[in-house]
Design a protein around this motif. Structure first.
Motif, PDB file in Angstrom:
ATOM      1  N   SER B  11      -0.665  41.857  56.358  1.00 37.70           N
ATOM      2  CA  SER B  11      -0.174  43.211  56.071  1.00 37.70           C
ATOM      3  C   SER B  11      -1.130  44.062  55.243  1.00 37.70           C
ATOM      4  N   CYS B  12      -2.069  43.419  54.515  1.00 40.59           N
ATOM      5  CA  CYS B  12      -2.991  44.214  53.702  1.00 40.59           C
ATOM      6  C   CYS B  12      -4.359  43.553  53.638  1.00 40.59           C
ATOM      7  N   ASP B  13      -4.741  42.977  52.506  1.00 36.71           N
ATOM      8  CA  ASP B  13      -6.090  42.429  52.346  1.00 36.71           C
ATOM      9  C   ASP B  13      -6.256  41.042  52.967  1.00 36.71           C
ATOM     10  N   ARG B  51      -9.413  42.278  54.822  1.00 32.69           N
ATOM     11  CA  ARG B  51      -8.973  43.188  55.888  1.00 32.69           C
ATOM     12  C   ARG B  51      -9.775  43.054  57.168  1.00 32.69           C
ATOM     13  N   GLY B  85       3.299  47.700  55.405  1.00 32.18           N
ATOM     14  CA  GLY B  85       1.883  47.408  55.210  1.00 32.18           C
ATOM     15  C   GLY B  85       1.015  48.449  55.860  1.00 32.18           C
ATOM     16  N   LEU B  86      -0.216  48.054  56.035  1.00 35.68           N
ATOM     17  CA  LEU B  86      -1.234  48.923  56.609  1.00 35.68           C
ATOM     18  C   LEU B  86      -1.172  48.729  58.122  1.00 35.68           C
ATOM     19  N   VAL B  87      -0.960  49.799  58.883  1.00 30.66           N
ATOM     20  CA  VAL B  87      -0.612  49.618  60.296  1.00 30.66           C
ATOM     21  C   VAL B  87      -1.690  48.866  61.075  1.00 30.66           C
ATOM     22  N   GLY B 139       0.280  43.766  43.017  1.00 28.79           N
ATOM     23  CA  GLY B 139      -0.557  44.956  43.081  1.00 28.79           C
ATOM     24  C   GLY B 139       0.062  46.061  43.903  1.00 28.79           C
ATOM     25  N   GLY B 140       0.947  45.684  44.809  1.00 30.24           N
ATOM     26  CA  GLY B 140       1.556  46.673  45.695  1.00 30.24           C
ATOM     27  C   GLY B 140       3.043  46.871  45.494  1.00 30.24           C
ATOM     28  N   GLU B 166      -1.118  47.050  39.893  1.00 33.55           N
ATOM     29  CA  GLU B 166      -2.089  48.137  40.039  1.00 33.55           C
ATOM     30  C   GLU B 166      -2.454  48.706  38.664  1.00 33.55           C
ATOM     31  N   ASP B 304      -0.361  37.080  48.613  1.00 32.66           N
ATOM     32  CA  ASP B 304       0.106  37.198  49.991  1.00 32.66           C
ATOM     33  C   ASP B 304      -0.248  35.921  50.755  1.00 32.66           C
ATOM     34  N   PRO B 331       4.791  50.365  59.490  1.00 37.27           N
ATOM     35  CA  PRO B 331       4.132  50.438  58.179  1.00 37.27           C
ATOM     36  C   PRO B 331       5.078  50.724  57.015  1.00 37.27           C
ATOM     37  N   ASN B 332       6.162  51.460  57.256  1.00 33.35           N
ATOM     38  CA  ASN B 332       7.080  51.744  56.135  1.00 33.35           C
ATOM     39  C   ASN B 332       8.435  51.059  56.351  1.00 33.35           C
TER      40      ASN B 332
END
Lengths: 158, 339
Positions: B11-13, B51, B85-87, B139-140, B166, B304, B331-332
């Motif tokens: 979903s992210c890094d 990523r 997450g980041l699409v 962090g998120g 963060e 994660d 993503p949301n």
């Protein structure tokens, strides 16, 4: 165009006024140090666009999307090692999409910006830790017009 | 062995995959930032970039299966994070999971990332059962939830601006302490006085369980600017300790207040900040005598990972909540109740 705000509440209100004037495809590039009020301004823009979700910092996810009549794409380049990383994330879908795109730390990805966009540089205001100075620069005709509209709406404070 | 699920998280890094049995027993848990690759030729193995999911994913999945001694035919299902997450990142995991599910005729389960973090505590504590209160702090995320059952949640509060992790990262950067900020602040704070500087504890009006850390970050910046203007020497250890105290105090107070409000006697903390020792000490001190037990997963399950996704996948599959092969990344994605 330069605007002084006296508090985060005023910065947010300024964002809201700007948000009401935005149209699909608009792109806004924000610069400013940590704590300059970038996310606060974007929270206002989202409110102006009629977005009801709480807009939180995009730093971790890099891109956050908020659905609405005009969707908001909230991008943060803070954690990116360089413009290439945004390239890998499909940035063109946002920059040239049907929503409003706002980029925090835009100075880190300047080479990816299209010729036309609105730039807002946020910095400390004169006297008082809550004060901020926002410098608006229009690149391209669309944004010159947008700034003229915004000027009518805003007390410049300086 | 019953209920073997392959969990995939992008979903992210991190690119991550894991095999979990029965939703609770971890067989393997492979995470891109922590992988030690086999080096059959003694050569240098390049680090797996954050990523860079497309390049990492097959290797990570193969490693997760191989290290578990599991082959495709042993699996009972594929679970994958499909949001939030980041699409572009989510899509890699979702696409791989769909391809595997289709090719191997395995049930596909879509999992909410936030829900995954909660389930990390099921992997760490085999006897943990709902109801409990969960604090997801990373962090998120900074989310406080009442976990009523498997797939039954009530969101009590969340951050209105910055996530707690963060804030750690950003304050570490302005103090010149390096990345990742959590461990750096924690180390510096050990040498400092948490009472040296009084930083604000933000209260969100009409939302007793919401958080706000943006003002705290700005207060630290203002303090540093003022000190520099006056030519004072900045004691970074005192700043780190006072900042950390301000963060963990609101996290602990609000979480324990939420536990009391929900009448539960267990709190499950998860996410990267759950590894912070000041947070753990304060939880211990404040929960003593209240009858509330505070649980944490080990650090490898705080970050994660695919194991937490496999765990959710197992319980969703048990409840019959599979996803169609046209599952898309969202993503949301909001947290939904399915139980």
């Amino acid at each position: 165009m330069k605007v002084i705000t006296n508090s985060p509440v005023e910065t947010r209100r300024l964002g809201e006024k700007l948000g009401r004037l935005l149209a699909p495809g608009d792109l806004i590039a924000l610069t400013g140090e940590l704590g300059a009020g970038k996310t606060v301004l974007v929270q206002g823009i989202a409110a102006g666009l009629g977005i009801e979700d709480t807009v939180t910092s995009p730093t971790f996810l890099i891109i956050k999307e908020y659905p609405g009549k005009i969707p908001l794409y909230h991008i943060d380049a803070y954690r990116l090692a360089g413009p290439d990383e945004l390239l890998d994330l499909g940035y063109e879908e946002y920059f040239f999409g049907q929503g409003v795109t706002v980029i925090e730390w835009a100075d880190l990805i300047l080479v990816l910006l299209p010729p036309a966009y609105l730039r807002i540089d946020l910095g400390p205001g004169p006297g008082g830790e809550e004060k901020r100075c926002l410098v608006f620069s229009a690149c391209g005709q669309r944004y010159v017009k947008l700034l003229e509209e915004l000027k009518r709406d805003v007390d410049l404070g300086c | 062995m019953a209920g073997l699920i392959l969990g995939i998280e992008t979903s992210c890094d991190e690119t991550a995959a894991a095999v979990v049995a029965g939703g609770r027993r971890l067989l393997t848990n492979i995470i891109s930032s922590q992988i030690e690759l086999h080096q059959p030729f003694g050569g240098v193995v390049p680090e797996l970039a954050s990523r860079n999911h497309l390049e990492n994913i097959n290797l990570i999945i193969q490693e997760a299966l191989a290290a578990a001694g599991v082959s495709w035919k042993d699996l009972d299902g594929i679970a994958v994070t499909y949001g939030p997450g980041l699409v572009g990142a989510l899509l890699v995991g979702v696409t791989v999971a769909k391809a595997i599910a289709f090719a191997r005729r395995l049930p596909l389960v879509g999992v909410n990332h936030l829900e995954g973090h909660i389930y990390a505590n099921f992997l760490a504590h085999p006897h943990l059962e709902p109801p409990f209160v969960s604090l997801v702090v990373s962090g998120g995320h900074t989310d406080l939830l009442h976990v009523l059952g498997y797939g039954r949640y009530r969101i009590l509060g969340r951050t209105r601006d910055d996530a707690a992790g963060e804030a750690f990262d950003k304050v570490a950067r302005v103090l010149g302490l390096g990345y990742p900020g959590g461990p750096q602040i924690e180390a510096a704070a050990r040498e400092g006085n948490p009472g040296a500087i009084s930083f604000p504890r933000a209260v969100v009006k009409d939302a007793p369980f919401d958080f706000s850390f943006s003002g705290l970050k700005t207060a630290v910046l203002n303090y540093l600017n003022r000190s520099r203007q006056r030519g004072e020497i900045i004691n970074a250890a005192d700043v780190a300790a006072s900042f950390q105290e301000a963060v963990v105090e609101v996290l602990v107070e609000r979480t324990l207040a939420a536990a009391a409000r929900c009448r539960v006697d267990r709190v499950a903390v998860c996410g990267g900040v759950a590894a912070n020792s000041a947070l753990r000490s304060l939880f211990q001190a404040q929960s003593a005598g209240t009858g509330i037990e505070v649980l944490y997963p080990p650090p490898v399950l705080c970050t994660d990972n695919g194991a937490m996704i496999a765990s959710v996948g197992y319980y969703r599959l048990q409840a019959g909540h599979t996803a169609p092969l046209d599952l898309n990344a969202v993503p949301n994605l909001p947290l939904e109740n399915w139980g």
